[in-house]
Each structure stands twice: as structure tokens, then as C-alpha cells.
Design a protein around this motif. Structure first.
Motif, short mmCIF file in Angstrom:
data_model
loop_
_atom_site.label_atom_id
_atom_site.label_comp_id
_atom_site.label_asym_id
_atom_site.label_seq_id
_atom_site.Cartn_x
_atom_site.Cartn_y
_atom_site.Cartn_z
N UNK A 41 14.32 1.34 -3.94
CA UNK A 41 15.72 1.38 -4.36
C UNK A 41 16.65 0.74 -3.34
N UNK A 42 16.15 0.60 -2.11
CA UNK A 42 16.93 -0.09 -1.07
C UNK A 42 16.71 -1.59 -1.08
N UNK A 43 15.90 -2.06 -2.01
CA UNK A 43 15.67 -3.49 -2.15
C UNK A 43 14.40 -4.00 -1.52
N UNK A 44 13.54 -3.11 -1.04
CA UNK A 44 12.28 -3.52 -0.42
C UNK A 44 11.26 -3.81 -1.52
N UNK A 45 10.63 -4.98 -1.46
CA UNK A 45 9.59 -5.34 -2.42
C UNK A 45 8.28 -4.68 -2.00
N UNK A 46 7.85 -3.68 -2.76
CA UNK A 46 6.63 -2.96 -2.41
C UNK A 46 5.42 -3.88 -2.42
N UNK A 47 5.32 -4.73 -3.43
CA UNK A 47 4.16 -5.61 -3.55
C UNK A 47 4.10 -6.57 -2.37
N UNK A 48 5.23 -7.19 -2.04
CA UNK A 48 5.27 -8.20 -0.97
C UNK A 48 4.84 -7.60 0.37
N UNK A 49 5.39 -6.45 0.72
CA UNK A 49 5.11 -5.89 2.04
C UNK A 49 3.73 -5.23 2.10
N UNK A 50 3.25 -4.74 0.98
CA UNK A 50 1.88 -4.22 0.98
C UNK A 50 0.88 -5.36 1.13
N UNK A 51 1.12 -6.47 0.45
CA UNK A 51 0.24 -7.63 0.60
C UNK A 51 0.24 -8.10 2.05
N UNK A 52 1.42 -8.19 2.64
CA UNK A 52 1.50 -8.65 4.03
C UNK A 52 0.71 -7.72 4.94
N UNK A 53 0.81 -6.40 4.73
CA UNK A 53 0.09 -5.44 5.57
C UNK A 53 -1.41 -5.68 5.50
N UNK A 54 -1.93 -5.90 4.30
CA UNK A 54 -3.37 -6.12 4.15
C UNK A 54 -3.78 -7.49 4.70
N UNK A 55 -2.90 -8.48 4.63
CA UNK A 55 -3.21 -9.79 5.21
C UNK A 55 -3.32 -9.70 6.74
N UNK A 56 -2.42 -8.94 7.34
CA UNK A 56 -2.49 -8.74 8.79
C UNK A 56 -3.81 -8.08 9.17
#
Length: 325
Positions: A208-223
Motif C-alpha cells: 500500500x506504500x507503493x512497494x512492488x512485492x514481485x520486483x523486490x522479491x525477485x531481486x532478493x532471490x537474484x542476489x
């Protein structure tokens, strides 16, 4: 004075997990420093120190990368099978081409695909991310079996290249320090880490604060995938080979190390990169030090399991008395 006392108690409550983790590491250092010379050889002797670093490096490299995923309140149980696949590809292609480059590039490509799928499917399909990682664990197990059946052996040695540099202590330390600095910066000083912790703390509020859950979860797994590939290189350097059992159990070792380091199972704002380092060194000290005291291998597993349970109960309980999700 009363306000100071209340503030101190609040600070202790907020940092209880970290205090317990650092205390556990300090106790292990003192304990093995005093007792191991009595049983024959100090744990800090050159040979034992080299063994300790070999135990630490692969686990620490994976755990540091996994901090991003665990800060989401998620986990990946395909880590061990990924290490096995990347080690196998690097060894086989290294023998075929005379270079580690092609195996490393292919491993990175596969890691990015697996990371993107693991990061996206949980949110898009509304399933727990552990389900997709379990699927990959089974898929990679099948790929490993097919690969080694086709090779006609359960072990393949790296014969075309010298990878002794991955066994050099200075190189291990340099790579680990570099990874910690990069991951630490991303996790603590950029939107990537802050949003990952926000998702772990409250995904609804974060969205609700504008954070894209999909984008940041993908980035976490890529790291994490990137760090797994790096760790697989040191696993190859340790044995100069790969087998169908390479990486087995690493996913549980990472989980134990992070929890021993004070990482909350639910993720969130109390997640720290330091949890990976403290937990990895504590785990390695137990793995190397206990056998030096005459503890049998099966008993070592029992002791580590008991310590793990104690740490979870003491540091991961919620105010309601229930463990986090």
C-alpha cells in the motif's frame, strides 16, 4: 532515572537476538580455545584454522546472500541442489573447454532463471515461496541423477584446471569481505534492502506504500542466486571435484547458521547481514571443534540441533508466545 531504565530494557528487548548470537559466538571461541589444546591440538593451529576457514567460506557466502530472502520472511530449500548443479556444470565444462568461464556463465544464467521464478511465483500464484523452491529442489535432483548416470560415475574430478587459489585463506577472506561489503551496502543503504525488510515486516503495508512485492522479491532471490554461484566455486576448490551428493544439506546449514546468528524467522526490520557472519562462524566452530574434543559425528548433529532449538525458542518467540510464521 526511571525513563533511562525503561529505555535500557526496551533496547535490550529489541537487540536480544543479536546479543544472544554474539554471546554464543564468544562462548564458542572461549570454550574451544581453552579445551582443544587439552585434547591434543589447538583449534587455532595453522592446519585447524585452514579447516575452519574451508568450513566457513561456502556457508558464509551462501548465508550472506540468503539474508535478502530471509528478510522477506521466506526461505529457499533448493540451495543445496543449486550448489550441486553449478559445481557439476563448472567441472564438466571446465574439463571440456579448459576454462571455468563457460561453466560460471551458464551457472549464473540458470541461477537468474531460478531466482526470478522463485521470487515471482509466490506472489503471482498466491502460494508460499517455499513451494516453488521445493519444486526446483526435486527438478534439480532429477537433473543431477540424469547427468551422473550419463557420465557413468557418481563423481567427476576437475583435471584440466588448477583451482588451488580457492583454497588459499587470503583469497577466501578477500572474497567474503568483498561480498559482505556489497551485500551490506545494498541491504542497509539502498531502497532494495529497506523495501525487502519492509515486505518481511508487513507485506500489506509495504504494498500500500507503493512497494512492488514481485520486483523486490525477485531481486532478493537474484542476489541469493549470485552468491550461491560464487559459493559453488569455493566448493569446487575445496574438493577439486563434484558429485551427485555435492551441496546436500546446505539449505538446512544456511537456515541453522542464520538462526544461530540471530536472524528472525519472520524476517522484517530486525534482519541483519551480520547474522549470516556470526551464525556461519558459530556453526563452523561447532563443526570443527566438537570432533576435536572427541565428540562423534552423530552426536555433533544432535548437539547442533539442540542449540538450534534453544536459540529459536529464546530469540524468535512472539509476544503471544507463538513462533513466527
Amino acid at each position: 532515572m526511571e525513563k533511562q531504565a525503561v529505555g535500557f530494557r526496551a533496547w535490550i528487548k529489541r537487540h536480544a537476538a543479536q546479543a544472544a548470537a554474539y554471546s554464543g559466538l564468544l562462548v564458542c571461541i572461549i570454550f574451544f580455545t581453552i579445551l582443544t589444546p587439552i585434547f591434543g591440538e589447538s583449534i587455532w593451529s595453522p592446519d585447524r584454522l585452514e579447516t575452519l576457514m574451508r568450513n566457513v567460506i561456502v556457508l558464509a557466502l551462501m548465508s550472506v546472500g540468503a539474508v535478502f530472502v530471509y528478510s522477506l520472511g521466506s526461505m529457499d530449500i533448493s540451495i543445496g541442489k543449486q550448489v550441486g548443479l553449478y559445481a557439476t556444470l563448472t567441472v564438466v565444462l571446465g574439463n571440456a573447454t579448459g576454462s571455468l568461464l563457460w561453466g560460471i556463465l551458464l551457472s549464473f544464467a540458470i541461477a537468474m532463471v531460478i531466482g526470478a521464478i522463485n521470487g515471482a511465483t509466490g506472489e503471482l500464484l498466491h502460494i508460499h515461496p517455499v513451494i516453488s523452491s521445493l519444486t526446483f529442489m526435486m527438478i534439480l535432483s532429477g537433473v543431477s541423477s540424469i547427468t551422473y548416470n550419463s557420465l557413468g560415475s557418481r563423481n567427476v574430478a576437475l583435471t584440466a584446471l588448477d583451482v588451488s587459489i580457492f583454497r588459499e585463506t587470503w583469497f577466501m577472506v578477500a572474497v567474503l569481505v568483498l561480498e559482505v561489503l556489497v551485500i551490506g551496502y545494498l541491504f542497509n543503504f539502498t531502497r532494495l534492502g529497506k523495501n525487502a525488510r519492509a515486505i518481511g515486516a508487513n507485506p500489506v503495508a509495504a504494498q500500500q506504500s507503493g512497494v512492488s512485492l514481485v520486483r523486490y522479491k525477485i531481486f532478493a532471490y537474484l542476489v541469493m542466486g549470485t552468491c550461491i554461484v560464487i559459493a559453488s566455486l569455493f566448493q569446487i576448490g575445496y574438493t577439486s571435484s563434484a558429485s551427485d551428493s555435492t551441496g546436500t544439506g546446505f539449505e538446512m546449514n544456511v537456515m541453522v547458521a542464520l538462526i544461530l546468528g540471530g536472524m528472525p524467522l519472520s524476517g522484517g526490520m530486525r534482519s541483519r547481514v551480520s547474522c549470516a557472519l556470526v551464525g556461519s562462524f558459530t556453526y563452523a566452530l561447532l563443526a570443527v571443534g566438537l570432533p576435536m574434543l572427541g565428540v562423534e559425528a552423530n552426536q555433533v548433529f544432535v548437539i547442533k540441533a539442540v542449540l538450534f532449538l534453544i536459540v529459536v525458542v529464546l530469540t524468535c518467540r512472539k509476544s503471544t508466545g507463538m513462533l513466527p510464521r
